[in-house]
Design an enzyme around this catalytic site. Structure first.
Site, PDB file in Angstrom:
ATOM      1  N   ARG A   1      -7.381  -2.018   3.051  1.00 28.66           N
ATOM      2  CA  ARG A   1      -6.461  -1.218   3.480  1.00 28.66           C
ATOM      3  C   ARG A   1      -7.178  -0.068   4.375  1.00 28.66           C
ATOM      4  O   ARG A   1      -8.418   0.296   3.838  1.00 28.66           O
ATOM      5  CB  ARG A   1      -5.551  -0.509   2.544  1.00 28.66           C
ATOM      6  CG  ARG A   1      -4.669  -1.715   1.875  1.00 28.66           C
ATOM      7  CD  ARG A   1      -3.889  -0.966   0.663  1.00 28.66           C
ATOM      8  NE  ARG A   1      -2.814  -1.784  -0.059  1.00 28.66           N
ATOM      9  CZ  ARG A   1      -3.334  -2.578  -0.985  1.00 28.66           C
ATOM     10  NH1 ARG A   1      -4.492  -2.552  -1.710  1.00 28.66           N
ATOM     11  NH2 ARG A   1      -2.620  -3.544  -1.574  1.00 28.66           N
TER      12      ARG A   1
ATOM     13  N   LYS B   1      -2.809   1.542  -4.319  1.00 29.31           N
ATOM     14  CA  LYS B   1      -1.439   0.704  -4.823  1.00 29.31           C
ATOM     15  C   LYS B   1      -1.480  -0.265  -5.943  1.00 29.31           C
ATOM     16  O   LYS B   1      -0.904  -1.074  -6.044  1.00 29.31           O
ATOM     17  CB  LYS B   1      -0.854  -0.191  -3.533  1.00 29.31           C
ATOM     18  CG  LYS B   1      -0.567   0.370  -2.133  1.00 29.31           C
ATOM     19  CD  LYS B   1      -0.278  -0.127  -1.009  1.00 29.31           C
ATOM     20  CE  LYS B   1       0.964  -0.185  -0.999  1.00 29.31           C
ATOM     21  NZ  LYS B   1       1.734  -1.110   0.150  1.00 29.31           N
TER      22      LYS B   1
ATOM     23  N   HIS C   1      -4.091  -2.992   9.063  1.00 26.51           N
ATOM     24  CA  HIS C   1      -3.588  -3.879   8.005  1.00 26.51           C
ATOM     25  C   HIS C   1      -3.436  -5.181   8.708  1.00 26.51           C
ATOM     26  O   HIS C   1      -3.459  -6.040   7.859  1.00 26.51           O
ATOM     27  CB  HIS C   1      -2.017  -3.246   7.539  1.00 26.51           C
ATOM     28  CG  HIS C   1      -1.645  -3.635   6.157  1.00 26.51           C
ATOM     29  ND1 HIS C   1      -2.493  -3.243   5.020  1.00 26.51           N
ATOM     30  CD2 HIS C   1      -1.126  -4.637   5.430  1.00 26.51           C
ATOM     31  CE1 HIS C   1      -1.942  -3.537   4.059  1.00 26.51           C
ATOM     32  NE2 HIS C   1      -1.264  -4.443   4.291  1.00 26.51           N
TER      33      HIS C   1
ATOM     34  N   ARG D   1      -6.576  -6.808   7.056  1.00 27.11           N
ATOM     35  CA  ARG D   1      -6.075  -7.212   5.628  1.00 27.11           C
ATOM     36  C   ARG D   1      -5.580  -8.545   5.500  1.00 27.11           C
ATOM     37  O   ARG D   1      -5.927  -9.449   4.995  1.00 27.11           O
ATOM     38  CB  ARG D   1      -5.625  -6.258   5.062  1.00 27.11           C
ATOM     39  CG  ARG D   1      -5.278  -6.602   3.583  1.00 27.11           C
ATOM     40  CD  ARG D   1      -4.754  -5.217   2.747  1.00 27.11           C
ATOM     41  NE  ARG D   1      -4.065  -5.572   1.486  1.00 27.11           N
ATOM     42  CZ  ARG D   1      -4.769  -5.687   0.592  1.00 27.11           C
ATOM     43  NH1 ARG D   1      -6.188  -5.588   0.578  1.00 27.11           N
ATOM     44  NH2 ARG D   1      -4.215  -5.973  -0.769  1.00 27.11           N
TER      45      ARG D   1
ATOM     46  N   HIS E   1      -4.555  -8.198  -5.565  1.00 24.26           N
ATOM     47  CA  HIS E   1      -3.283  -7.961  -5.885  1.00 24.26           C
ATOM     48  C   HIS E   1      -3.109  -8.251  -7.286  1.00 24.26           C
ATOM     49  O   HIS E   1      -3.781  -8.887  -7.975  1.00 24.26           O
ATOM     50  CB  HIS E   1      -2.728  -9.219  -5.199  1.00 24.26           C
ATOM     51  CG  HIS E   1      -2.541  -9.064  -3.761  1.00 24.26           C
ATOM     52  ND1 HIS E   1      -2.560 -10.240  -2.952  1.00 24.26           N
ATOM     53  CD2 HIS E   1      -2.547  -8.143  -2.871  1.00 24.26           C
ATOM     54  CE1 HIS E   1      -2.394  -9.939  -1.675  1.00 24.26           C
ATOM     55  NE2 HIS E   1      -2.503  -8.578  -1.585  1.00 24.26           N
TER      56      HIS E   1
ATOM     57  N   TYR F   1      -0.165 -15.816   2.087  1.00 20.88           N
ATOM     58  CA  TYR F   1      -1.369 -16.401   2.890  1.00 20.88           C
ATOM     59  C   TYR F   1      -1.249 -18.143   2.564  1.00 20.88           C
ATOM     60  O   TYR F   1      -1.850 -18.506   3.517  1.00 20.88           O
ATOM     61  CB  TYR F   1      -2.485 -15.781   2.252  1.00 20.88           C
ATOM     62  CG  TYR F   1      -2.635 -14.185   2.546  1.00 20.88           C
ATOM     63  CD1 TYR F   1      -2.365 -13.531   3.562  1.00 20.88           C
ATOM     64  CD2 TYR F   1      -2.734 -13.459   1.410  1.00 20.88           C
ATOM     65  CE1 TYR F   1      -2.070 -12.118   3.922  1.00 20.88           C
ATOM     66  CE2 TYR F   1      -2.560 -11.994   1.382  1.00 20.88           C
ATOM     67  CZ  TYR F   1      -2.389 -11.383   2.651  1.00 20.88           C
ATOM     68  OH  TYR F   1      -2.197 -10.183   2.774  1.00 20.88           O
TER      69      TYR F   1
END
Length: 182
Positions: free
Chosen positions: A41, A66, A135, A138, A161, A170
């Site tokens: 990010r 995050k 982004h 990413r 994640h 993805y």
């Protein structure tokens, strides 16, 4: 303009070529390549400190935001070369004694807004069909890993994640995953 939310590897290469025409080619090339190759990010990459990088050991600490899982990634050959070029050039920047990896021309930490502007500008120079933003690098990383057949759980760990649902985006749209089914 396309509504795609990611850049393809060939578009990333075009962005990188465009940096060579810019005022800070070593910095901008390194920033874009590292943002893509580590799936960062914009706030993660502009927060990198020199102490996060171990060039001799060949590692970089990725502090995920995050509530993501922070981890250590290897530094890849191409990345090490562009990092070495940037580090040599960085010595001539104002603020070279700063802890921040990516510096502005004024010697301060490169801001999120400036990184957005740089990537948008380079996407225009590269004549991309999308208005690129950080982004998209990413997401491009996630899709590129899926296209290479990397396991979904490994992509999840690589991108930091916590929830696999953020990762299946993805792999779910990747037709290549069905190639060996029959």
């Amino acid at each position: 303009m396309s509504s795609r939310k990611h850049l393809t590897p060939s578009e990333v290469e075009k962005l990188l070529e465009a940096t060579l025409k810019g005022k800070n080619p070593e910095r901008d090339y390194c920033l874009i390549w590292m943002c893509f190759i580590h799936g960062c990010r914009v706030s993660e990459i502009n927060s990198w400190r020199l102490s996060d990088i171990d060039l001799e050991g060949g590692n970089i600490y990725i502090h995920r935001l995050k509530n993501g899982f922070s981890t250590i990634h290897p530094l890849y050959v191409r990345e090490r070369k562009c990092l070495q070029r940037w580090m040599a050039k960085r010595k001539s920047y104002r603020g070279a004694d700063s802890e921040w990896l990516f510096l502005s021309n004024r010697g301060a930490r490169l801001s999120r807004q400036r990184i957005y502007w740089l990537i948008r500008n380079y996407s225009e120079v590269a004549n991309l069909e999308v208005n690129a933003h950080p982004h998209m690098l990413r997401h491009g990383c996630g899709f590129a890993l899926a296209d290479r057949g990397i396991d979904t759980r490994l992509i999840q760990d690589f991108l930091g994640h916590r929830n696999i649902q953020n990762t299946v985006l993805y792999t779910a749209s990747n037709a290549k995953r069905f190639k060996e089914v029959w």
